[in-house]
Design a protein around this motif. Structure first.
Motif, PDB file in Angstrom:
ATOM      1  N   UNK A 113      -6.393  -5.945   3.615  1.00  0.00           N
ATOM      2  CA  UNK A 113      -6.755  -5.441   2.288  1.00  0.00           C
ATOM      3  C   UNK A 113      -7.163  -3.967   2.342  1.00  0.00           C
ATOM      4  N   UNK A 114      -7.844  -3.567   3.418  1.00  0.00           N
ATOM      5  CA  UNK A 114      -8.271  -2.168   3.535  1.00  0.00           C
ATOM      6  C   UNK A 114      -7.076  -1.251   3.735  1.00  0.00           C
ATOM      7  N   UNK A 115      -6.147  -1.619   4.604  1.00  0.00           N
ATOM      8  CA  UNK A 115      -4.977  -0.763   4.842  1.00  0.00           C
ATOM      9  C   UNK A 115      -3.948  -0.860   3.722  1.00  0.00           C
ATOM     10  N   UNK A 116      -4.003  -1.897   2.915  1.00  0.00           N
ATOM     11  CA  UNK A 116      -3.018  -2.045   1.837  1.00  0.00           C
ATOM     12  C   UNK A 116      -3.203  -0.979   0.763  1.00  0.00           C
ATOM     13  N   UNK A 117      -4.431  -0.617   0.479  1.00  0.00           N
ATOM     14  CA  UNK A 117      -4.686   0.345  -0.605  1.00  0.00           C
ATOM     15  C   UNK A 117      -4.044   1.699  -0.322  1.00  0.00           C
ATOM     16  N   UNK A 118      -4.315   2.346   0.825  1.00  0.00           N
ATOM     17  CA  UNK A 118      -3.643   3.641   1.059  1.00  0.00           C
ATOM     18  C   UNK A 118      -2.141   3.497   1.228  1.00  0.00           C
ATOM     19  N   UNK A 119      -1.689   2.408   1.824  1.00  0.00           N
ATOM     20  CA  UNK A 119      -0.250   2.231   1.988  1.00  0.00           C
ATOM     21  C   UNK A 119       0.459   2.048   0.646  1.00  0.00           C
ATOM     22  N   UNK A 120      -0.186   1.362  -0.264  1.00  0.00           N
ATOM     23  CA  UNK A 120       0.416   1.199  -1.587  1.00  0.00           C
ATOM     24  C   UNK A 120       0.518   2.538  -2.312  1.00  0.00           C
ATOM     25  N   UNK A 121      -0.516   3.330  -2.226  1.00  0.00           N
ATOM     26  CA  UNK A 121      -0.484   4.654  -2.876  1.00  0.00           C
ATOM     27  C   UNK A 121       0.594   5.527  -2.251  1.00  0.00           C
ATOM     28  N   UNK A 122       0.687   5.505  -0.913  1.00  0.00           N
ATOM     29  CA  UNK A 122       1.712   6.317  -0.233  1.00  0.00           C
ATOM     30  C   UNK A 122       3.109   5.863  -0.635  1.00  0.00           C
ATOM     31  N   UNK A 155      10.385   7.108   4.973  1.00  0.00           N
ATOM     32  CA  UNK A 155       9.158   7.908   5.090  1.00  0.00           C
ATOM     33  C   UNK A 155       7.936   7.048   4.796  1.00  0.00           C
ATOM     34  N   UNK A 156       8.040   6.192   3.791  1.00  0.00           N
ATOM     35  CA  UNK A 156       6.924   5.317   3.444  1.00  0.00           C
ATOM     36  C   UNK A 156       6.593   4.374   4.601  1.00  0.00           C
ATOM     37  N   UNK A 157       7.621   3.812   5.241  1.00  0.00           N
ATOM     38  CA  UNK A 157       7.393   2.911   6.367  1.00  0.00           C
ATOM     39  C   UNK A 157       6.718   3.635   7.522  1.00  0.00           C
ATOM     40  N   UNK A 158       7.167   4.850   7.796  1.00  0.00           N
ATOM     41  CA  UNK A 158       6.567   5.625   8.883  1.00  0.00           C
ATOM     42  C   UNK A 158       5.114   5.953   8.581  1.00  0.00           C
ATOM     43  N   UNK A 159       4.830   6.372   7.359  1.00  0.00           N
ATOM     44  CA  UNK A 159       3.447   6.700   6.992  1.00  0.00           C
ATOM     45  C   UNK A 159       2.548   5.459   7.002  1.00  0.00           C
ATOM     46  N   UNK A 160       3.102   4.325   6.573  1.00  0.00           N
ATOM     47  CA  UNK A 160       2.321   3.087   6.619  1.00  0.00           C
ATOM     48  C   UNK A 160       1.964   2.703   8.055  1.00  0.00           C
ATOM     49  N   UNK A 161       2.912   2.893   8.974  1.00  0.00           N
ATOM     50  CA  UNK A 161       2.642   2.622  10.375  1.00  0.00           C
ATOM     51  C   UNK A 161       1.555   3.557  10.922  1.00  0.00           C
ATOM     52  N   UNK A 162       1.602   4.820  10.499  1.00  0.00           N
ATOM     53  CA  UNK A 162       0.590   5.776  10.955  1.00  0.00           C
ATOM     54  C   UNK A 162      -0.800   5.396  10.446  1.00  0.00           C
ATOM     55  N   UNK A 163      -0.862   4.927   9.197  1.00  0.00           N
ATOM     56  CA  UNK A 163      -2.152   4.501   8.649  1.00  0.00           C
ATOM     57  C   UNK A 163      -2.704   3.315   9.437  1.00  0.00           C
ATOM     58  N   UNK A 164      -1.847   2.324   9.699  1.00  0.00           N
ATOM     59  CA  UNK A 164      -2.289   1.144  10.444  1.00  0.00           C
ATOM     60  C   UNK A 164      -2.640   1.520  11.884  1.00  0.00           C
ATOM     61  N   UNK A 165      -1.866   2.434  12.474  1.00  0.00           N
ATOM     62  CA  UNK A 165      -2.164   2.871  13.843  1.00  0.00           C
ATOM     63  C   UNK A 165      -3.527   3.549  13.915  1.00  0.00           C
ATOM     64  N   UNK A 166      -3.806   4.407  12.965  1.00  0.00           N
ATOM     65  CA  UNK A 166      -5.107   5.075  12.970  1.00  0.00           C
ATOM     66  C   UNK A 166      -6.239   4.053  12.831  1.00  0.00           C
ATOM     67  N   UNK A 167      -6.054   3.089  11.958  1.00  0.00           N
ATOM     68  CA  UNK A 167      -7.129   2.114  11.704  1.00  0.00           C
ATOM     69  C   UNK A 167      -7.312   1.155  12.871  1.00  0.00           C
TER      70      UNK A 167
END
Length: 264
Positions: A113-122, A155-167
């Motif tokens: 749920x925490x990572x879904x919010x920024x990934x959805x916006x991206x 691009x969205x998939x790559x950015x979503x992976x980066x968000x999850x990797x950071x978290x």
């Protein structure tokens, strides 16, 4: 011839009785208690200290009565053990019981749920904004819309992976736990050393848990690869239900990690 004042010849003179003091009761001589020689006397038993009240400090084992450990000592730094029969598994790692599967599931839902919010916006920005711009500029060729969608999706998939990797890797390495694991009081340890998971172990978990699952959302890989990735995704998370003795998922086995329950 006798005088009238003389007593008769046969009369005895009157004797006066002297009063005697009353008899005193006999008193027994006081007896002194018998004293034993020092060699035969029983030594006094040491006084046992009472159990401390709630919140008090216990004495260190072997340190003598009344010796209280400081908060910085090694003994005081040990985690409080869980009572026997508290519902936790018997197997422990580093003195901690294994985390129940329900706690792991709830922690995962919180983290998703925490990572879904920024990934959805991206994803919304990367996918929708280019198409809106093309519509406003009246681009008529359909091929450009397809190109914009595929590029935005990549691009969205790559950015979503980066968000999850950071978290899951950077943030968890710095804080020791993700937010979901913190709330459910679970933590990842390296199985071989019992130490908190390092960067390399967290990277392996990320690779086995997320990168393989991302094949589900890549249409160009085809339905066969997507089906294999889907099967692996379910098998990965269900593996801990029957794994013995450490209740590991497949990404735990690949990274050689184990999830434990902590008191705080």
């Amino acid at each position: 011839m006798t005088s009238p004042t003389d007593p008769p010849a046969n009369e005895q003179p009157e004797t006066r009785q002297v009063p005697q003091p009353p008899p005193q009761p006999e008193t027994q001589p006081e007896t002194q208690p018998e004293t034993q020689p020092p060699s035969l006397q029983k030594p006094a038993e040491p006084q046992q200290p009472a159990s401390p009240a709630y919140g008090g400090a216990w004495s260190a084992p072997g340190a003598g009565y009344g010796t209280v450990l400081s908060s910085g000592s090694d003994y005081a730094a040990q985690p409080p053990p869980y009572p026997a029969g508290a519902g936790f598994p018997v197997t422990t790692v580093g003195g901690y019981p294994l985390a129940p599967q329900t706690d792991r599931l709830l922690a995962r839902l919180i983290d998703v749920a925490i990572t879904y919010v920024p990934n959805f916006v991206i994803s919304l920005i990367v996918l929708v904004v280019p198409i809106v711009v093309m519509v406003l500029t009246r681009v008529e060729q359909p091929v450009w819309y397809v190109v914009a969608f595929v590029a935005g999706f990549s691009v969205s998939l790559l950015l979503n992976l980066l968000v999850v990797y950071y978290y899951e890797v950077i943030y968890q390495k710095q804080k020791g736990q993700t937010f979901g694991k913190l709330k459910m009081r679970i933590k990842i340890l390296e199985l071989e050393t019992g130490a908190p998971a390092g960067t390399r172990a967290l990277q392996k978990r990320f690779l086995a848990e997320y990168c393989v699952s991302m094949a589900l959302v890549i249409p160009v890989l085809g339905w066969i690869v997507g089906s294999i990735a889907s099967f692996y995704n379910y098998l990965n998370f269900l593996w801990c239900l029957w794994d013995k003795p450490y209740q590991q998922c497949l990404h735990d086995k690949y990274a050689k990690t184990v999830v434990i329950k902590v008191a705080e």
